[in-house]
Design a protein around this motif. Structure first.
Motif, mmCIF file in Angstrom:
data_model
loop_
_atom_site.group_PDB
_atom_site.id
_atom_site.type_symbol
_atom_site.label_atom_id
_atom_site.label_comp_id
_atom_site.label_asym_id
_atom_site.label_seq_id
_atom_site.Cartn_x
_atom_site.Cartn_y
_atom_site.Cartn_z
ATOM 1 N N SER A 67 -31.881 -39.342 64.794
ATOM 2 C CA SER A 67 -32.682 -40.001 65.828
ATOM 3 C C SER A 67 -34.098 -40.301 65.345
ATOM 4 O O SER A 67 -34.683 -41.320 65.720
ATOM 5 N N LEU A 68 -34.670 -39.420 64.497
ATOM 6 C CA LEU A 68 -36.030 -39.645 64.021
ATOM 7 C C LEU A 68 -36.125 -40.896 63.149
ATOM 8 O O LEU A 68 -36.951 -41.783 63.436
ATOM 9 N N PRO A 69 -35.310 -41.032 62.082
ATOM 10 C CA PRO A 69 -35.384 -42.275 61.313
ATOM 11 C C PRO A 69 -34.944 -43.496 62.115
ATOM 12 O O PRO A 69 -35.455 -44.602 61.900
ATOM 13 N N ALA A 70 -33.993 -43.299 63.055
ATOM 14 C CA ALA A 70 -33.566 -44.427 63.887
ATOM 15 C C ALA A 70 -34.711 -44.920 64.755
ATOM 16 O O ALA A 70 -34.881 -46.138 64.966
ATOM 17 N N ALA A 71 -35.512 -44.003 65.271
ATOM 18 C CA ALA A 71 -36.685 -44.402 66.059
ATOM 19 C C ALA A 71 -37.653 -45.214 65.212
ATOM 20 O O ALA A 71 -38.235 -46.207 65.680
ATOM 21 N N GLY A 72 -37.830 -44.813 63.948
ATOM 22 C CA GLY A 72 -38.694 -45.585 63.058
ATOM 23 C C GLY A 72 -38.148 -46.972 62.791
ATOM 24 O O GLY A 72 -38.906 -47.956 62.776
ATOM 25 N N LEU A 73 -36.826 -47.075 62.598
ATOM 26 C CA LEU A 73 -36.222 -48.380 62.340
ATOM 27 C C LEU A 73 -36.298 -49.279 63.561
ATOM 28 O O LEU A 73 -36.558 -50.494 63.449
ATOM 29 N N ILE A 74 -36.058 -48.729 64.742
ATOM 30 C CA ILE A 74 -36.143 -49.517 65.971
ATOM 31 C C ILE A 74 -37.562 -50.047 66.157
ATOM 32 O O ILE A 74 -37.786 -51.219 66.526
#
Length: 357
Positions: free
Chosen positions: A97-104
């Protein structure tokens, strides 16, 4: 005596001198030991400084190194916070979720970066400010996803079976992300991408004449800056534990801009110095508020007024910021008593130069 560069490899090195790596290693060891020696209050305050520093590094890449001023970066912080919290609530592991938040959030940076390619200066600042207002409005009205005015509780995540509890867990997590982000930013600036961003900051006409695709690199700069700020937003959500739309308004954007200018434009160390100053200023205001004369401490809007006043004073009297003053102090001590007064005069620093039009 200062060490002069004699080959290109020195310009590409992460540290100018080997001794600098030793000092940074010592600083990292001290930071790792802080939770074992200080109370939870101070550990929480340091966690907040790290989160602000991560966001400051993201904005520094955009404003300090590319010359693009953004007054809506709090929106990227909010997008990262909500994205991480929503993914955690859906059962996504925190490691994803942490890297996904950065990508979003990086994708959101591309969305705002493409329409503003032809803008610069005040017009770009107004456009990003409008974007920030739109994001706040969406989080208020889209209550089925964000919780609206009731807010959104952030689930407690775990990493490798260890539950991240505030404030110690957030402290170590934020410190680790900050170290990785700083290393990432340093390597970006050493790469052809970083040199292209600096060229765009100095003169778009000269950069374009050298074959640099302005549209592409500006969009990439927005994406990287937004992605890093989104990581800070995800950590910010873990820190506050409950998200509300009004937490990501104009005041937070002004604080992020203040971090960049007070810390020192074009300096990653300046982003950290600025974060330390801005994160602790509200605490100082709270301490001295009751002792201020003429009822100043009870005036509404005292905090944003002080932020604006300090920002103006820094731009007027020390444009190089805290990091610039620190460099001047080190140089003065190194050259004393043979220093020259003219070498320490105040110099102008620009977010975007206008040498060529």
């Amino acid at each position: 005596m200062s060490q002069l560069k004699t080959e290109y490899a020195q310009d590409l090195a992460l540290a100018r001198k080997p001794s600098s790596l030793a000092w940074y290693a010592l600083l990292l060891v001290i930071l790792l030991l802080i939770p074992q020696t200080l109370s939870e209050f101070y550990v929480g305050e340091m966690s907040f400084v790290f989160i602000y520093a991560i966001a400051g590094v993201g904005l520094m890449l955009l404003t300090g190194y590319t010359g693009l001023v953004s007054l809506g970066h709090a929106a990227f912080l909010g997008i990262g916070a909500y994205a991480n919290a929503i993914l955690l609530s859906e059962g996504v592991p925190f490691a994803l979720s942490l890297p996904a938040a950065g990508l979003i959030t990086a994708f959101a940076g591309v969305v705002i970066g493409i329409p503003t390619l032809r803008m610069s200066g005040l017009y770009l600042a107004i456009a990003t400010l409008a974007f920030g207002s739109i994001v706040v409005l969406v989080t208020e009205k889209w209550s089925s996803l964000t919780g609206g005015f009731d807010g959104f509780p952030v689930p407690t995540p775990s990493v490798l079976g260890l539950v991240i509890t505030a404030p110690t867990g957030v402290y170590y997590l934020a410190l680790g992300v900050l170290v990785l982000v700083v290393l990432l930013a340093m390597n970006i600036l050493r790469s052809p991408l970083g040199r292209a961003l600096v060229a765009i900051r100095d003169s778009e006409i000269s950069a374009q004449s050298m074959g640099i695709n302005l549209a592409l690199y500006k969009t990439v700069a927005f994406a990287i800056s937004a992605g890093i700020t989104g990581l800070a937003g995800a950590l910010f959500g873990l820190y506050v534990r409950h998200l509300a739309p009004d937490s990501f308004g104009v005041l937070l954007s002004i604080q992020l801009v203040t971090i960049v200018f007070i810390g020192g434009l074009g300096s990653l160390q300046g982003a950290i110095f600025g974060a330390l100053f801005v994160a602790q200023l509200p605490q100082v205001i709270a301490i001295v508020r009751d002792d201020l004369p003429f009822g100043i401490g009870r005036m509404p809007g005292l905090e944003p007024s002080l932020f604006g006043l300090i920002l103006v004073l820094v731009i007027m009297f020390e444009p190089a910021g805290i990091h610039g003053r620190w460099l001047k102090l080190k140089r003065w001590c190194r050259e004393f008593p043979l220093h020259k007064r003219a070498a320490f005069r105040r110099q102008k620093t620009y977010a975007k130069t206008d040498r060529l039009r």
